[in-house]
Design an enzyme around this catalytic site. Structure first.
Site, PDB file in Angstrom:
ATOM      1  CB  THR A 185      -6.287  -4.426  -5.147  1.00 57.42           C
ATOM      2  OG1 THR A 185      -5.449  -4.951  -4.775  1.00 57.42           O
ATOM      3  CG2 THR A 185      -7.252  -5.370  -6.087  1.00 57.42           C
ATOM      4  CD  GLU A 330      -7.743  -9.009  -4.479  1.00 53.40           C
ATOM      5  OE1 GLU A 330      -7.624  -8.724  -2.860  1.00 53.40           O
ATOM      6  OE2 GLU A 330      -7.615  -9.040  -5.475  1.00 53.40           O
ATOM      7  CD1 TRP A 443      -1.301  -3.264  -3.614  1.00 50.41           C
ATOM      8  CD2 TRP A 443       0.873  -4.947  -3.224  1.00 50.41           C
ATOM      9  NE1 TRP A 443      -1.546  -4.388  -2.906  1.00 50.41           N
ATOM     10  CE2 TRP A 443      -0.576  -5.616  -2.482  1.00 50.41           C
ATOM     11  CE3 TRP A 443       2.042  -5.841  -3.261  1.00 50.41           C
ATOM     12  CZ2 TRP A 443      -0.221  -6.485  -1.758  1.00 50.41           C
ATOM     13  CZ3 TRP A 443       1.877  -6.499  -2.836  1.00 50.41           C
ATOM     14  CH2 TRP A 443       0.884  -6.945  -1.653  1.00 50.41           C
TER      15      TRP A 443
END
Ligand code: ADP
Length: 538
Positions: A185, A330, A443
C-alpha cells in the site's frame, strides 16, 4: 480444557475444492486481454489452478517464496492466484498503476522470484527488468500465438508453460497462519508497505465480507469484480464469490462505461464492486445512450466516499441498491458498510440516504472505535470526531520486512482516518490524518510532490492538499509561497515538475499565498489549509 473439534486449517484452496464440488457447473467468464470473451466452469478453474501449482512446484517454488502477478481481473489471474497460494507460496499482486521507482522498490523488497504478467503491462516491465534483481522468470499471461517479441529474459507464454503439466496434483497442507498474499500500500508516508495476508485471514475475510449485511453473495448471483485483484483481494470477491458458488465475470482491461455495460447486460450481472470513478463512467454512458440496468441488483462502492448524487441516481433511477463500503488494504480490506439495519429501515427516504452515505457499521469480526490525541475513547454521538482505530483477525499487525510496532495498546490499528460514530454505530469519515490524496482510487503522496516542488527555483515553501473533484474524487492542489522577489509562475512550476513525478500526480492547479500555516512543531497545518481552500473549484 480444549474443545474436541477437528483441527481443519482454514486454507484458501479449500474454497476452490468447495466450489468445484458444489458449484462446479457455475461459470467464470472473462473479457480476455487478447479480446474475445472466454468462459469455463468453476470445476475447470480448480483444475487449471492445480496445474499452476504443479508447474510452480516443478519450477522449484517452495513455501514462502514470493511469486508476483501484474494482471487484470481475468480467469488466468484467478488460476495463478490460487495455484501460488495452494503450494504455500505467496501471491504478490502488483499494482501496475504505480510509477517506475515504486515498482522497482516493491519487486526488490518482496524479492519476487517469478512474475506472471499481462500483455498490457509488458512495456512497463521491459523498461524495469534490468533493475529487478530477484525475478528469474517472466510468464506472460497469453498463448504462444499472441506472444510478442520481448526483451524480457527467460520469458515464456503462460499456456505453453501450463501445457507441460496435468492436473494430477494435491494442494499442500500447512498451518492456516501461513502467508498467502502480499499487497503493498502506498497509502502511508515513506516507501510502500507490504501487507501480508495469511490463509486464515483470507478465509475469514471471505466469510466476513459475505455476511448478509455486507455483500451477501448467493449461489445464484453473477458477480462482476471491477475492483482489481491488485487492490486488496478485489475487496474479498476473489474468495467470497467462489465460496458462495456465484458466477464470476472478469472485466479484463475494459473499465470504461461501454465495456462494463456490455458485460452487465450480456452476462446478466447481479452484483458488482468498484470505486466511484468507475461508476461515474458507467452512469455517463447509460445517460448518454438512454439505457437501463434490468439485471443489476446491487453494487458496492468504496475506496473513496460515494457521492450523494451517485447513490441517488443508482437507487432511484436504476433501482440498484448501493452498498457504501469503507476499508483499507491493511484490513483485507473490508471495514464497514452503510447497509441499513432494522431500526433504520423505517426512516423516511431522505434520512435513509443520509445514513447509507456514511461509511457505515462493522460486520462481525471487525471492531472499531474513535479516540482523541491522548488515546481516550470518544463518545458515539455522531458529532465528535477522532482517530479511527480498528482491530480483528483480518487486520494487519505488522508490515512485511518492516521493523516497528504498528499497533496501539490492545492491538488497535490506527487507520489514519478521522471519523465520528453515531448512536446506531454508523461511522462517518470527516478528515484524513495521513498525508495522501486519493485520485481515481489510487494514492498520491502529497509529501513527495511538496519535496519535489521545493527544488524549483523561486519556491520558498510548498504544501499539497486534496480538493474534491467530480470525476477523480480528489485531485492535488499545490499551494506555494514564493521566495522574496521571485515571480515564479504556474507554468514554470509545472514545467519543472514534469517528468519528476508521475503524470497523474501533477497538480490540478497551483495557488500562491503569502504564508502557509504551521503547527506548534513546525509541520504544515493541513487541516487549516483544507479549511481555507474548503470550497475550492478547479
Ligand atoms: P483500498 O484498496 O480498499 O482503496 P487503501 O488501503 O488503498 O484501500 O485505502 C484505504 C483508505 O481509502 C481509507 O483509509 C480511507 O482513507 C479511504 N477510503 C476507503 N473507502 C472509503 C470510503 N468509502 N469513503 C471515504 N474514504 C474511503
Amino acid at each position: 480444557m480444549l474443545g474436541l473439534m477437528q483441527d481443519f486449517p482454514l486454507l484458501v484452496h479449500t474454497i476452490l475444492d468447495h466450489s468445484a464440488a458444489n458449484h462446479g457447473e457455475r461459470e467464470l467468464v472473462t473479457r480476455s486481454v487478447e479480446g474475445p470473451i472466454k468462459r469455463y466452469t468453476l470445476a475447470e478453474l480448480r483444475l487449471r489452478a492445480l496445474r499452476v501449482a504443479k508447474a510452480l512446484d516443478k519450477e522449484g517454488v517452495v513455501m514462502g517464496d514470493r511469486i508476483a502477478t501484474m494482471a487484470w481481473n481475468t480467469d488466468r489471474h484467478m488460476e495463478v492466484w490460487y495455484g501460488i497460494m495452494g503450494i504455500g507460496a505467496i501471491c504478490h499482486t502488483i499494482n501496475p498503476r504505480l510509477f517506475a521507482e515504486q515498482l522497482v522498490y516493491i519487486f526488490n523488497h518482496a524479492e519476487d522470484k517469478i512474475l506472471f504478467v499481462d500483455l498490457t503491462f509488458l512495456p512497463i516491465v521491459e523498461a524495469l527488468a534490468d533493475k529487478l534483481s530477484s525475478v528469474k522468470k517472466y510468464i506472460i499471461l497469453t498463448d504462444s500465438d499472441h506472444l510478442p517479441a520481448t526483451s524480457l529474459p527467460n520469458a515464456v507464454a503462460y499456456e505453453s508453460w501450463l501445457a507441460s503439466v496435468d492436473a494430477d496434483f494435491a494442494w499442500a497442507s500447512f498451518d492456516e497462519n501461513t502467508a498467502a498474499g502480499l499487497c503493498y500500500t502506498s497509502g502511508t508516508t515513506g516507501d510502500p508497505k507490504g501487507v501480508l495476508y495469511s490463509h486464515r485471514s483470507n478465509v475469514l475475510h471471505g466469510l466476513l465480507s459475505n455476511q448478509p449485511d455486507v455483500f451477501g453473495l448467493k449461489s445464484n448471483d453473477v458477480v462482476l469484480p471491477i475492483v482489481p485483484m491488485f487492490h486488496a483481494n478485489a475487496w474479498a470477491l476473489a474468495f467470497a464469490a467462489p465460496a458462495a458458488g456465484a458466477c464470476m465475470v472478469m472485466p479484463g482491461a475494459g473499465m470504461d462505461g461501454k465495456s462494463i455495460y456490455e458485460l452487465l447486460q450480456s452476462e446478466k450481472i447481479t452484483m458488482s464492486a468498484a470505486v466511484p470513478t468507475v461508476w461515474l463512467g458507467l452512469l455517463e454512458y447509460l445517460q448518454e445512450n438512454n439505457l437501463d440496468l434490468p439485471y443489476l441488483k446491487r453494487v458496492a462502492i468504496g475506496g473513496a466516499a460515494c457521492p450523494r448524487v451517485m447513490m441517488e441516481t443508482l437507487e432511484n433511477d436504476f433501482a440498484v441498491e448501493v452498498i457504501h463500503a469503507w476499508g483499507m488494504t491493511e484490513m483485507s480490506p473490508i471495514g464497514t458498510t452503510g447497509k441499513l439495519k432494522f431500526s433504520s429501515a423505517q426512516l423516511p427516504p431522505a434520512d435513509r440516504i443520509n445514513l447509507k452515505l456514511k461509511q457505515g457499521r462493522t460486520p462481525y469480526l471487525v471492531e472499531m472505535k474513535i479516540v482523541d490525541d491522548e488515546g481516550n475513547e470518544l463518545p458515539h454521538d455522531g458529532a465528535t470526531s477522532g482517530h479511527l482505530l480498528v482491530r480483528g483477525p483480518c487486520v494487519s499487525r505488522a508490515y512485511f520486512k518492516h521493523d516497528g510496532n504498528i499497533l496501539e495498546k490492545d492491538n488497535w490499528f490506527d487507520t489514519g482516518d478521522i471519523a465520528n460514530i453515531d448512536e446506531l454505530g454508523y461511522m462517518q469519515i470527516t478528515d484524513r490524518d495521513k498525508d495522501v490524496i486519493k485520485s481515481g482510487g489510487e494514492w498520491i503522496s502529497s509529501i513527495e510532490i511538496e519535496n519535489t516542488a521545493i527544488g524549483c527555483e523561486g519556491i520558498a515553501e510548498a504544501a499539497v492538499i486534496g480538493i474534491a473533484h467530480p470525476k477523480w474524487t480528489e485531485r492535488p492542489l499545490l499551494i506555494v509561497v514564493r521566495k522574496t522577489g521571485s515571480t515564479v509562475s504556474t507554468e514554470e512550476i509545472l514545467t519543472y515538475l514534469n517528468g519528476k513525478i508521475a503524470n497523474w500526480w501533477m497538480p490540478e492547479a497551483i495557488e500562491f499565498v503569502d504564508e502557509i500555516p504551521h503547527t506548534a512543531t513546525g509541520k504544515i497545518r493541513k487541516t487549516k489549509l483544507r479549511e481555507t481552500f474548503g470550497g475550492y473549484k478547479f
